[in-house]
Design a protein around this motif. Structure first.
Motif, PDB file in Angstrom:
ATOM      1  N   SER A  76       0.826  -1.212   0.000  1.00 42.40           N
ATOM      2  CA  SER A  76       0.000   0.000   0.000  1.00 42.40           C
ATOM      3  C   SER A  76       0.863   1.267   0.000  1.00 42.40           C
ATOM      4  O   SER A  76       0.442   2.313  -0.479  1.00 42.40           O
ATOM      5  N   ARG A  77       2.075   1.148   0.527  1.00 40.09           N
ATOM      6  CA  ARG A  77       2.962   2.322   0.476  1.00 40.09           C
ATOM      7  C   ARG A  77       3.375   2.623  -0.963  1.00 40.09           C
ATOM      8  O   ARG A  77       3.544   3.784  -1.328  1.00 40.09           O
ATOM      9  N   LEU A  78       3.518   1.590  -1.769  1.00 37.13           N
ATOM     10  CA  LEU A  78       3.823   1.821  -3.181  1.00 37.13           C
ATOM     11  C   LEU A  78       2.640   2.523  -3.867  1.00 37.13           C
ATOM     12  O   LEU A  78       2.819   3.443  -4.662  1.00 37.13           O
ATOM     13  N   TYR A  79       1.422   2.091  -3.534  1.00 37.75           N
ATOM     14  CA  TYR A  79       0.222   2.752  -4.085  1.00 37.75           C
ATOM     15  C   TYR A  79       0.218   4.229  -3.689  1.00 37.75           C
ATOM     16  O   TYR A  79       0.015   5.128  -4.504  1.00 37.75           O
ATOM     17  N   TRP A  80       0.448   4.430  -2.409  1.00 39.47           N
ATOM     18  CA  TRP A  80       0.403   5.786  -1.875  1.00 39.47           C
ATOM     19  C   TRP A  80       1.396   6.702  -2.573  1.00 39.47           C
ATOM     20  O   TRP A  80       1.070   7.800  -3.003  1.00 39.47           O
ATOM     21  N   TYR A  81       2.615   6.232  -2.695  1.00 39.79           N
ATOM     22  CA  TYR A  81       3.698   7.087  -3.199  1.00 39.79           C
ATOM     23  C   TYR A  81       3.794   7.094  -4.725  1.00 39.79           C
ATOM     24  O   TYR A  81       4.634   7.792  -5.284  1.00 39.79           O
ATOM     25  N   THR A  82       2.941   6.317  -5.409  1.00 36.22           N
ATOM     26  CA  THR A  82       2.910   6.413  -6.883  1.00 36.22           C
ATOM     27  C   THR A  82       1.514   6.873  -7.316  1.00 36.22           C
ATOM     28  O   THR A  82       1.322   8.032  -7.660  1.00 36.22           O
ATOM     29  N   ILE A  83       0.527   6.003  -7.257  1.00 35.23           N
ATOM     30  CA  ILE A  83      -0.805   6.311  -7.778  1.00 35.23           C
ATOM     31  C   ILE A  83      -1.430   7.514  -7.055  1.00 35.23           C
ATOM     32  O   ILE A  83      -2.119   8.321  -7.664  1.00 35.23           O
ATOM     33  N   PHE A  90       8.151  10.537  -3.947  1.00 36.93           N
ATOM     34  CA  PHE A  90       9.061   9.693  -4.725  1.00 36.93           C
ATOM     35  C   PHE A  90       8.872  10.000  -6.205  1.00 36.93           C
ATOM     36  O   PHE A  90       7.736  10.168  -6.670  1.00 36.93           O
ATOM     37  N   VAL A  91       9.976  10.078  -6.914  1.00 39.86           N
ATOM     38  CA  VAL A  91       9.976  10.603  -8.284  1.00 39.86           C
ATOM     39  C   VAL A  91      10.324   9.501  -9.286  1.00 39.86           C
ATOM     40  O   VAL A  91      11.278   8.746  -9.067  1.00 39.86           O
ATOM     41  N   SER A 123       7.296  23.536  -3.545  1.00 38.39           N
ATOM     42  CA  SER A 123       7.811  23.915  -2.226  1.00 38.39           C
ATOM     43  C   SER A 123       9.222  23.390  -1.997  1.00 38.39           C
ATOM     44  O   SER A 123       9.588  22.307  -2.459  1.00 38.39           O
ATOM     45  N   GLU A 124      10.016  24.134  -1.261  1.00 39.73           N
ATOM     46  CA  GLU A 124      11.374  23.716  -0.875  1.00 39.73           C
ATOM     47  C   GLU A 124      11.339  22.711   0.270  1.00 39.73           C
ATOM     48  O   GLU A 124      12.340  22.085   0.577  1.00 39.73           O
ATOM     49  N   GLU A 125      10.178  22.587   0.928  1.00 39.17           N
ATOM     50  CA  GLU A 125      10.117  21.818   2.174  1.00 39.17           C
ATOM     51  C   GLU A 125      10.237  20.305   2.037  1.00 39.17           C
ATOM     52  O   GLU A 125      11.039  19.687   2.713  1.00 39.17           O
ATOM     53  N   PRO A 126       9.399  19.656   1.217  1.00 36.48           N
ATOM     54  CA  PRO A 126       9.391  18.186   1.246  1.00 36.48           C
ATOM     55  C   PRO A 126      10.641  17.583   0.619  1.00 36.48           C
ATOM     56  O   PRO A 126      11.301  18.202  -0.213  1.00 36.48           O
ATOM     57  N   HIS A 127      10.915  16.333   1.032  1.00 32.83           N
ATOM     58  CA  HIS A 127      11.968  15.573   0.368  1.00 32.83           C
ATOM     59  C   HIS A 127      11.417  15.049  -0.946  1.00 32.83           C
ATOM     60  O   HIS A 127      10.267  14.623  -1.016  1.00 32.83           O
ATOM     61  N   ARG A 128      12.236  15.040  -1.965  1.00 39.14           N
ATOM     62  CA  ARG A 128      11.865  14.406  -3.242  1.00 39.14           C
ATOM     63  C   ARG A 128      12.998  13.472  -3.598  1.00 39.14           C
ATOM     64  O   ARG A 128      14.117  13.927  -3.836  1.00 39.14           O
ATOM     65  N   ILE A 129      12.702  12.179  -3.587  1.00 39.77           N
ATOM     66  CA  ILE A 129      13.766  11.219  -3.838  1.00 39.77           C
ATOM     67  C   ILE A 129      13.319  10.210  -4.898  1.00 39.77           C
ATOM     68  O   ILE A 129      12.130   9.981  -5.076  1.00 39.77           O
ATOM     69  N   PRO A 130      14.268   9.651  -5.631  1.00 43.06           N
ATOM     70  CA  PRO A 130      13.896   8.733  -6.713  1.00 43.06           C
ATOM     71  C   PRO A 130      13.144   7.528  -6.163  1.00 43.06           C
ATOM     72  O   PRO A 130      13.505   6.991  -5.116  1.00 43.06           O
ATOM     73  N   LEU A 131      12.097   7.107  -6.858  1.00 45.62           N
ATOM     74  CA  LEU A 131      11.353   5.922  -6.446  1.00 45.62           C
ATOM     75  C   LEU A 131      12.292   4.717  -6.456  1.00 45.62           C
ATOM     76  O   LEU A 131      13.022   4.496  -7.415  1.00 45.62           O
ATOM     77  N   ALA A 132      12.272   3.960  -5.373  1.00 43.58           N
ATOM     78  CA  ALA A 132      13.034   2.711  -5.289  1.00 43.58           C
ATOM     79  C   ALA A 132      12.193   1.772  -4.433  1.00 43.58           C
ATOM     80  O   ALA A 132      11.692   2.189  -3.380  1.00 43.58           O
ATOM     81  N   LEU A 133      12.021   0.536  -4.858  1.00 48.36           N
ATOM     82  CA  LEU A 133      11.051  -0.352  -4.212  1.00 48.36           C
ATOM     83  C   LEU A 133      11.216  -0.441  -2.704  1.00 48.36           C
ATOM     84  O   LEU A 133      10.277  -0.206  -1.946  1.00 48.36           O
ATOM     85  N   GLU A 134      12.413  -0.808  -2.255  1.00 47.03           N
ATOM     86  CA  GLU A 134      12.569  -1.050  -0.817  1.00 47.03           C
ATOM     87  C   GLU A 134      12.454   0.246  -0.023  1.00 47.03           C
ATOM     88  O   GLU A 134      11.818   0.282   1.023  1.00 47.03           O
ATOM     89  N   ARG A 135      13.060   1.310  -0.534  1.00 45.01           N
ATOM     90  CA  ARG A 135      13.010   2.598   0.159  1.00 45.01           C
ATOM     91  C   ARG A 135      11.559   3.046   0.334  1.00 45.01           C
ATOM     92  O   ARG A 135      11.153   3.523   1.393  1.00 45.01           O
TER      93      ARG A 135
END
Ligand code: PHE
Ligand code: FE
Length: 289
Positions: free
Chosen positions: A175-182, A241-242, A213-225
């Protein structure tokens, strides 16, 4: 506003808002079109108008290209009308539901290329913020990209993967993958960062926040992360996740997740705002590529 999504059914302490006595065994129901008031249609029109005006420079090109496929903008569309176009485009259909539905029926619908759309609309008091999905979030946020063949296939694979995750006791990780992609995905286009997640695209505030915004982290999508990272359902995200393309998303999620779940279960969870020393924190928002 972020919208809670079906995988988190039952997580909230409030009872779900829809009338589930209308639902069949698969949780679908007829779209109760007669129940919409003139005020509902007007609220939808105003939501659509505000959100459509914000899209240039913030929403992914694929989303902007597909949005007109929803059809009417000045009142709540009939789902059958959308389905005439959607089925022809990608063999997906939308089906009405009374609200959030449990995991297994949700995954089953997606695996059969049926996207559940809540049929009721938020009240005017909830114009800027609603914590659970309504017809505006589900239609405006989710349905345009179901016209994109690669993304449409990804969502079906997610449903199939959900049934498998359920059997493996790994729904929370998936579900975290759903959340951070879809729901909250960002995509890097040649002209900069854009949103493709429905929770971002259906929120006036978060659309600007997530991309600029400058605030949030934006990091490349990676399965385990991504699977290790908890999320907030009632605030803007602290991490996005990008991806580089929908094809990259599809290919990255194609392998068997069973060994991935095993590894992730042995690793500590990460807070929604965690930043690891090897995370490549991206600043594409302020510095387009
Ligand atoms: N490849 C995943 C699995 O084997 C299924 C999946 C595909 C999950 C795409 C999410 C998205 O479980
Ligand atoms: Fe959603």
């Amino acid at each position: 506003a972020p919208a809670a999504e079906p995988v988190v059914y039952g997580q909230s302490d409030r009872p779900p808002r829809g009338d589930y006595s209308r639902a069949a065994a698969d949780y679908t129901c007829p779209q109760n079109y007669a129940a919409y008031t003139a005020a509902d249609h007007d609220t939808y029109r105003r939501l659509y108008e505000r959100q459509a005006a914000l899209l240039p420079g913030l929403a992914s090109d694929e989303f902007i290209a597909a949005l007109p496929s929803l059809g009417v903008k000045d009142h709540i569309p009939r789902f059958e009308e959308i389905n005439e176009r959607l089925y022809r485009a990608t063999r997906w259909e939308i089906v009405a539901v009374p609200g959030l539905i449990p995991e297994v029926p949700f995954f089953t619908l997606l695996a059969n290329r049926k996207f559940p759309v809540t049929d009721w609309l938020r009240t005017p008091e909830e114009f800027d913020y609603i914590v659970e999905p309504d017809v505006f979030h589900d239609l405006f946020g989710h349905v345009p990209l179901l016209f994109n063949p690669v993304f449409a296939d990804y969502v079906q694979r997610y449903g199939q993967g959900g049934l498998k995750a359920h059997a493996l006791g790994a729904c929370e990780l998936l579900s975290r993958l759903y959340w951070y992609t879809i729901e909250f995905g960002l995509i890097r286009q040649s002209d900069g960062l854009r949103a493709y997640g429905a929770g971002i695209l259906s929120s006036a505030g978060e659309l600007q926040y997530a991309v600029r915004s400058e605030e949030p982290h934006r990091i490349p999508l990676a399965l385990e992360r991504t699977m290790r990272t908890r999320y907030k359902i009632d605030t803007y995200q602290q991490t996005y996740f990008v991806i580089d393309s929908f094809q990259q998303l599809f290919d990255m999620t194609a392998p068997d997740f069973a060994p991935v779940y095993e590894r992730v279960k042995g690793l500590p969870e990460l807070a929604a705002d965690a930043l690891l020393s090897n995370d490549e924190r991206q600043r594409w928002a302020t510095k387009p590529t």
